[in-house]
Each structure stands twice: as structure tokens, then as C-alpha cells.
Design a protein around this motif. Sequence first.
Motif, short mmCIF file in Angstrom:
data_model
loop_
_atom_site.label_atom_id
_atom_site.label_comp_id
_atom_site.label_asym_id
_atom_site.label_seq_id
_atom_site.Cartn_x
_atom_site.Cartn_y
_atom_site.Cartn_z
N TYR A 292 40.97 19.24 23.06
CA TYR A 292 41.23 17.80 23.14
C TYR A 292 42.05 17.27 21.97
O TYR A 292 42.56 16.15 22.03
N LEU A 293 42.20 18.06 20.90
CA LEU A 293 43.03 17.61 19.79
C LEU A 293 44.50 17.42 20.18
O LEU A 293 45.09 16.37 19.88
N GLN A 419 32.57 18.01 27.09
CA GLN A 419 33.24 17.15 26.12
C GLN A 419 34.21 16.19 26.79
O GLN A 419 34.47 15.10 26.26
N GLY A 420 34.76 16.57 27.94
CA GLY A 420 35.61 15.65 28.67
C GLY A 420 34.83 14.43 29.16
O GLY A 420 35.34 13.29 29.11
N PHE A 434 41.98 8.18 28.57
CA PHE A 434 42.02 9.18 27.50
C PHE A 434 42.99 10.30 27.85
O PHE A 434 42.95 10.84 28.95
N GLY A 435 43.86 10.62 26.90
CA GLY A 435 44.80 11.71 27.09
C GLY A 435 46.08 11.31 27.78
O GLY A 435 46.98 12.14 27.93
N VAL A 436 46.20 10.07 28.21
CA VAL A 436 47.42 9.58 28.84
C VAL A 436 48.24 8.85 27.79
O VAL A 436 47.71 8.04 27.02
N PHE A 451 38.09 10.86 20.80
CA PHE A 451 38.17 12.13 20.08
C PHE A 451 37.12 12.21 18.98
O PHE A 451 36.61 13.29 18.67
N GLY A 452 36.79 11.07 18.37
CA GLY A 452 35.72 11.07 17.38
C GLY A 452 34.40 11.53 17.96
O GLY A 452 33.65 12.27 17.31
#
Length: 477
Positions: A292-293, A419-420, A434-436, A451-452
Motif C-alpha cells: 500500500y505504500l 489491510q485493504g 484510497f489509492g485513486v 496509510f497510517g
Amino acid sequence: MSRASEGTPVPVSFCADADRRIILWAAILASSMGFIDSSVTSIATPAMREALGATLQQAQWINAAYLLSLSSLVLVGGAMGDRFGIARIFSLGILVFVGGSLACAAALTPEQMIAARAVKGVGAALMVPGSMAMVSRAYPRAERGQALGLWAAASTLTTALGPVLGGMFVTWGGELGWRLVFALNLPLGLAALWLIRGRTPGDIGKPGVRVDILGGLLATLGLGLMAWALTEASAGPMIALAAVASLAAFLAWEAMTPAPMLRLAMFRNRTMAVTNLVTFVLYFALNGVMFYLPMTAVSAWKVTPLDVTAAFLPISVLIGILSAPAGRMADRWGAGPLMAAGSGLVACAYAGLWLAAPHGQFWTNVVPLTALAGFGLGLVVAPLTAAAMQGAEDGEQGAASGINNAVARVAGLIAIALQGRIAAAAYGPGAPGFGVTGDGPAHLAATGAAFGAVALTASLMAALAAVLALMLARRVR
């Protein structure tokens, strides 16, 4: 029991002396494809999501499909090598892996990519066990350590350089770039096949060896249902119950079948059980953060895929540099203290990422912290492997190595799925998600919170690994 490698005597005619180094390089080429796959895919995921129009859940499955088929079938792949010939199954694995890679390069929808990644996992499950086994059987015992050392060094180098190459392709090539990352496996695979062809005449297999196909299918079903239940919010409790039932059926079958892929009695050894538990929680932490980083850095912090590799490179380099001295220190002081110290450093690094996530300062915060995690992992990897080997009975070291590798893969599968869910919940219901890729302080703050949450969970898991490792401090010497 069917095992990938357990020191069984092999005819001297496995290969000619002149072919040994060629076989070694074939194994290095094939292993390199498998080792760099996950890290390169993580870096390319943001670009793939945009090109394929994939949701967060579909992005999770793109990686999870590979880990699912690999982790559930890798022990079966080792047994198939024993049964039908290591080089034969190794070559089949290369063909399947390359075919899956080309399908990934040509994918036009998320569903096509997920299916192609699952095929690649099957290929890796056939290819990975045969890589080290082929080198071990090609070289006499007196030369085997040096050959495996060269294999490990070359594999570490390619693992370190792979993400850099992938980051360059994605940054400068756009959509064509990430497709070329997968297509590069074609020349590597063909070169490995050409090198191995006709060089192992003594590799005839053993017709009496049994292959636990049903065990592999039950493991695949159980892990797949578990990943579904953890990834999809709409899966419902029945899917989770079906996953538990499938995994229970797998354990029951392994306990009764005469040729199990996983001999449960091995876990009666306390060192073996605790070592694999440490492996699971530590690799859960590592895989969650490293998947995810890149998604976070590219989508919210405006970091290029090439720059993201700066967070991956120190880990591979430090593991390569520190593994040998850490192994020597483990021989002197025991594996437990080093594993505890290294896991503790990883926990501190990921706690730092949790604190740094809202600010998004990649070069000043994230890169130094991932380097600290790499230092900790460098202290852990060799002692962890040694503890897994020492916890096995004589003649079962190969099986112990395969189990430990499978546990690490399963940890990655579950980490990415769970984690997703954690990241999506921390991000909240707002757009773009998230992630977009997006702009504005709201998206930056939500992504930092997401992410935290991932980093905090990983830090707690790494801390748990440190506590568990202390249980081995007086037992593994």
C-alpha cells in the motif's frame, strides 16, 4: 510424505560436471522472475488501476491471486518435482509463468489481469521449489554451499534491481511501460529453458512418490474463500464460515492421508511452531506496508513510480549485506535475540510511518524509515531461516523450508486483503477513494489516515513478532 527436497540421494548422472554452472544460471534466471514479481507489481499497481479502471478490491485481487495460487500449491509443486523429475516440472513452471506474464501484458480488464496473475502463481509454484533443488542436486556436497551462495547473491541483486527497472518503465513508459514489465519475463524464461534443455539426463523422477493434489485443492479453496471474506465487504458471514470449514477439511485430510503436503506432526516441535508464527506476523507487517505504500505515494503524495523504488531498494540491499553476518551472530548467540531485535526495529520503523503518514514527506520521512525497516529485516531473515531448519527433524529440512516459505506467502495474502479493508475504512466514504489519484487537502488527509492505519497495524504485528521471537531465545542455538 511428499516433499520438495529432503536430501534424498540422487544418481550421479543427474547432470554432467560441465553443465553444473549452466544449470545454476538457469535457476538464477527463473528465480529472478519469481522474486521480483510482487515488488514490481506493487510499484505498477497505481498505473494498472488507472489503465484498467480497477477498484481497490480488484487491485487487491491482482496481487492476492498470485499469492493464493503460489502459497497453496508450492508444496505440491515440490512433490511433483520429486515424482516427475525436478527439471521437467521446473521447465513446465517457467512455461506457465511466462504464459501468465504475457496474459498480464495483454490484459484489458481487471478480471483478465486477476486471472492471468493466478496463472502466474501456478507457474511459480512449479518453478520455485525446483530452483534450489536443481542446484543442490547438480553440485556435489563439497561445492553445494558455494553454488547456493552464488544463487542467493544473484537473486538478491535481481530482487533489488527489479523494482528500479519497473519504476523506470512505469514512469517513462506510461501504460506501455507497465505492460513491458510483464513482457520482459518472456526473454528471461526462454533463456532459462534454453540453458536447461538436455542437461539433466539423470533427472528421471520417482514413480513411487505421491502428490497430494486434494490437499492443494482444499488449501486453495480455503485460502481463496478467506481472501474473499477479508477483501469484499459484501461477502457475508457464510463465506467466512465456508473458508473455516475448507481449511478445517484441509487439516483433517493432511492428518489422515499417507502422503501429506503438510505433515502436521512437525509442528509439535515448539521451535518449528513458534518460528513459523514469527514468520507469519512479521511478513504480514512487511507485505501490508510494501503493497500500500506505492499506492499511497503515487496517488496522494505525487511521487513518481521510479522514486517509489527508493523505499524498496534499501530493504533488498540491507538484507543482502546483513544476512551473512547475522547468520554468524545467530550461530554464536542464538536466533531468538536477533529475530527479536530485528522485528523490534521493524516495529519502530512502521510506527514512524504511522506518525509521518499525514505529512506525506516521502524523502525526508518515508525513505529513512523504510531503510530502518530494511536494517531490522537484515537481522531477521538469516536467523529466521536457521531457526526453521533447526526446528525440523533430520531429513525434513527441505520440507521445513517449503513450509516456512508457504507461511510467508499466506501472510502476504491475508495482509493485503485485511489491510485493504482497514485502509478503506480509515479513508472514509468520500471521493475519489484510497489509492485513486486526486488533489486537494481532503484527499491528502484521508489518504494519510488510511496509510497510517495500515502502518500502525503493521507496527503492532512486528512488535508481536519480536515478543514471540523472545520465546526462542533459549531454545535455538
